[in-house]
Design a protein around this motif. Structure first.
Motif, mmCIF file in Angstrom:
data_model
loop_
_atom_site.group_PDB
_atom_site.id
_atom_site.type_symbol
_atom_site.label_atom_id
_atom_site.label_comp_id
_atom_site.label_asym_id
_atom_site.label_seq_id
_atom_site.Cartn_x
_atom_site.Cartn_y
_atom_site.Cartn_z
ATOM 1 N N SER A 1 -3.593 -6.017 7.775
ATOM 2 C CA SER A 1 -4.086 -7.381 7.643
ATOM 3 C C SER A 1 -5.540 -7.451 8.096
ATOM 4 N N TYR A 2 -6.254 -8.473 7.608
ATOM 5 C CA TYR A 2 -7.650 -8.665 7.975
ATOM 6 C C TYR A 2 -8.007 -10.128 7.773
ATOM 7 N N ALA A 3 -8.805 -10.658 8.702
ATOM 8 C CA ALA A 3 -9.267 -12.048 8.640
ATOM 9 C C ALA A 3 -8.083 -13.015 8.500
ATOM 10 N N GLU A 4 -7.005 -12.744 9.250
ATOM 11 C CA GLU A 4 -5.799 -13.573 9.275
ATOM 12 C C GLU A 4 -5.072 -13.606 7.942
ATOM 13 N N ARG A 5 -5.373 -12.661 7.087
ATOM 14 C CA ARG A 5 -4.719 -12.578 5.788
ATOM 15 C C ARG A 5 -4.230 -11.142 5.564
ATOM 16 N N GLN A 6 -3.313 -10.998 4.631
ATOM 17 C CA GLN A 6 -2.886 -9.667 4.231
ATOM 18 C C GLN A 6 -3.781 -9.191 3.096
ATOM 19 N N ALA A 7 -4.299 -7.986 3.229
ATOM 20 C CA ALA A 7 -5.188 -7.422 2.212
ATOM 21 C C ALA A 7 -4.423 -6.419 1.367
ATOM 22 N N TYR A 8 -4.669 -6.444 0.064
ATOM 23 C CA TYR A 8 -4.003 -5.546 -0.871
ATOM 24 C C TYR A 8 -5.045 -4.868 -1.755
ATOM 25 N N GLY A 9 -4.846 -3.570 -1.993
ATOM 26 C CA GLY A 9 -5.703 -2.864 -2.929
ATOM 27 C C GLY A 9 -5.412 -3.317 -4.342
ATOM 28 N N GLY A 10 -6.284 -2.931 -5.289
ATOM 29 C CA GLY A 10 -6.153 -3.384 -6.673
ATOM 30 C C GLY A 10 -5.021 -2.713 -7.408
ATOM 31 N N ALA A 11 -5.138 -2.656 -8.735
ATOM 32 C CA ALA A 11 -4.079 -2.110 -9.593
ATOM 33 C C ALA A 11 -3.835 -0.648 -9.268
ATOM 34 N N SER A 12 -2.696 -0.136 -9.711
ATOM 35 C CA SER A 12 -2.321 1.246 -9.421
ATOM 36 C C SER A 12 -3.260 2.223 -10.105
ATOM 37 N N LEU A 13 -3.306 3.467 -9.575
ATOM 38 C CA LEU A 13 -4.164 4.495 -10.153
ATOM 39 C C LEU A 13 -3.750 4.838 -11.577
ATOM 40 N N ALA A 14 -2.477 4.594 -11.915
ATOM 41 C CA ALA A 14 -2.000 4.930 -13.251
ATOM 42 C C ALA A 14 -2.765 4.177 -14.332
ATOM 43 N N SER A 15 -3.305 3.016 -13.993
ATOM 44 C CA SER A 15 -4.033 2.233 -14.983
ATOM 45 C C SER A 15 -5.539 2.258 -14.758
ATOM 46 N N SER A 16 -5.995 3.196 -13.923
ATOM 47 C CA SER A 16 -7.408 3.194 -13.553
ATOM 48 C C SER A 16 -8.331 3.467 -14.727
ATOM 49 N N THR A 17 -7.857 4.200 -15.734
ATOM 50 C CA THR A 17 -8.741 4.512 -16.856
ATOM 51 C C THR A 17 -9.056 3.290 -17.697
ATOM 52 N N THR A 18 -8.179 2.289 -17.674
ATOM 53 C CA THR A 18 -8.402 1.093 -18.485
ATOM 54 C C THR A 18 -8.725 -0.136 -17.652
ATOM 55 N N ARG A 19 -8.495 -0.046 -16.335
ATOM 56 C CA ARG A 19 -8.754 -1.216 -15.491
ATOM 57 C C ARG A 19 -9.507 -0.813 -14.234
ATOM 58 N N VAL A 20 -10.616 -0.106 -14.404
ATOM 59 C CA VAL A 20 -11.378 0.351 -13.255
ATOM 60 C C VAL A 20 -11.836 -0.824 -12.407
ATOM 61 N N ASN A 21 -12.240 -1.911 -13.049
ATOM 62 C CA ASN A 21 -12.681 -3.076 -12.293
ATOM 63 C C ASN A 21 -11.548 -3.608 -11.412
ATOM 64 N N GLY A 22 -10.330 -3.626 -11.941
ATOM 65 C CA GLY A 22 -9.191 -4.090 -11.164
ATOM 66 C C GLY A 22 -8.857 -3.171 -10.012
ATOM 67 N N THR A 23 -9.007 -1.865 -10.199
ATOM 68 C CA THR A 23 -8.677 -0.924 -9.140
ATOM 69 C C THR A 23 -9.729 -0.895 -8.039
ATOM 70 N N SER A 24 -10.841 -1.553 -8.246
ATOM 71 C CA SER A 24 -11.876 -1.638 -7.219
ATOM 72 C C SER A 24 -11.805 -2.951 -6.440
ATOM 73 N N ARG A 25 -10.781 -3.739 -6.699
ATOM 74 C CA ARG A 25 -10.651 -5.035 -6.042
ATOM 75 C C ARG A 25 -9.749 -4.975 -4.809
ATOM 76 N N ILE A 26 -10.054 -5.849 -3.852
ATOM 77 C CA ILE A 26 -9.155 -6.099 -2.721
ATOM 78 C C ILE A 26 -8.759 -7.564 -2.786
ATOM 79 N N TYR A 27 -7.445 -7.813 -2.902
ATOM 80 C CA TYR A 27 -6.912 -9.166 -2.966
ATOM 81 C C TYR A 27 -6.467 -9.612 -1.577
ATOM 82 N N PHE A 28 -6.580 -10.925 -1.327
ATOM 83 C CA PHE A 28 -6.207 -11.470 -0.025
ATOM 84 C C PHE A 28 -5.152 -12.557 -0.194
ATOM 85 N N SER A 29 -4.154 -12.525 0.696
ATOM 86 C CA SER A 29 -3.103 -13.542 0.676
ATOM 87 C C SER A 29 -3.607 -14.834 1.312
#
Length: 294
Positions: A1-29
């Protein structure tokens, strides 16, 4: 967790070839609700982690919270995210080496140790130090060169101030003494993970391996230090030890750039114990010759 939120990495590596932008994201709850996440493209609570040591955007390998900020690992670089609320979050470059696998990240003292492309690194809360630069140097880089982080995993644990890390696909297991900085490679120790159990359990740390029949074996980590003799478990793809492989010092007679012809070099080594095999490196290509008794 960070900044009182849960942090999640982006999309799985399996889709990295088509969603590189998504795999470089960190989502926050949402604050206080770890499972409430807005992943929408325009309104989602996320931040894209850029590349600072290259122009091509690459996927995240792992994220790790610390007192100083959120560490963001890519394959060849590490950055750190700071800020208290999502709108103020920002990343800055931290180190020009990344992480091979999230399973190699292990807490140590006030920071973390992990396996990178260029060495085994330690973040102490303010800066990153390469713990193997002086001991392994280019040897580490050459041996890790063929490692594929998409198809292989890297597993590590710490016990008695020793960092054990296994690189699948090479294969290679390194043991790093965190007190002295000395390093050795380990045969017949293809670990698949390890854990320090709660003090209330009164049990020693455990680590897991796959045996020659592909069955999982849970092992007592104390035995790596306290037991001697022939190995009780033969790891998949290995042979039972004990087996010692070593590389002697380099003999250049003070002139490393000059080619030389050697008539003979005599060295004496002593190994005590039944069943011990001792092999010496015969070149830089990873080949070894088994020594015989005098």
């Amino acid at each position: 967790s960070y900044a009182e939120r849960q942090a999640y990495g982006g999309a799985s590596l399996a889709s990295s070839t088509t969603r590189v932008n998504g795999t470089s994201r960190i989502y926050f709850s949402d604050i206080g609700d770890a499972e409430s996440i807005d992943t929408s493209e325009k309104e989602g609570d996320y931040i894209v982690v850029p590349n600072y040591f290259g122009s091509t955007l690459t996927p995240l390998i792992a994220i790790q919270g610390s007192f100083s900020g959120l560490l963001c690992f890519k394959e060849r670089e590490t950055s750190i995210m700071t800020g208290k609320i999502v709108s103020d979050l920002q990343t800055v470059p931290l180190y020009n080496d990344g992480c091979l696998d999230s399973q190699s990240i292990v807490p140590h003292e006030n920071g973390f140790i992990w396996a990178g492309r260029r060495g085994i690194n330690y973040f102490d809360g303010s800066s990153v130090q390469d713990l193997t630069r002086e001991t392994l140097g280019d040897w580490y880089i050459r041996n890790i060169g063929d490692y594929d982080h998409v198809t292989n995993r890297t597993f590590a644990f710490i016990h008695r101030n020793h960092y054990f890390v296994n690189y699948e696909g090479i294969p290679l297991t390194i043991c790093l003494n965190l007190l002295t900085g000395s390093v050795t490679t380990m045969s017949n120790l293809r670990i698949k993970g390890g854990t320090n159990l709660p003090a209330s359990s009164t049990l020693n740390p455990w680590y897991a391996v796959k045996d020659s029949g592909n069955a999982t074996k849970i092992c007592d980590a104390d035995n790596l230090f306290d037991e001697s003799g022939v190995d009780n478990v033969t790891c998949s793809g290995e042979s039972a030890g004990p087996r010692i492989q070593f590389e002697s010092k380099q003999f250049d007679m003070g002139e490393p750039q000059t080619s030389k012809w050697w008539k003979s070099i005599t060295m004496t080594y002593k190994a005590t114990g039944a069943g011990i095999t001792v092999s010496q490196a015969t070149g830089l290509d990873g080949s070894y010759a088994t020594l015989t008794a005098a």
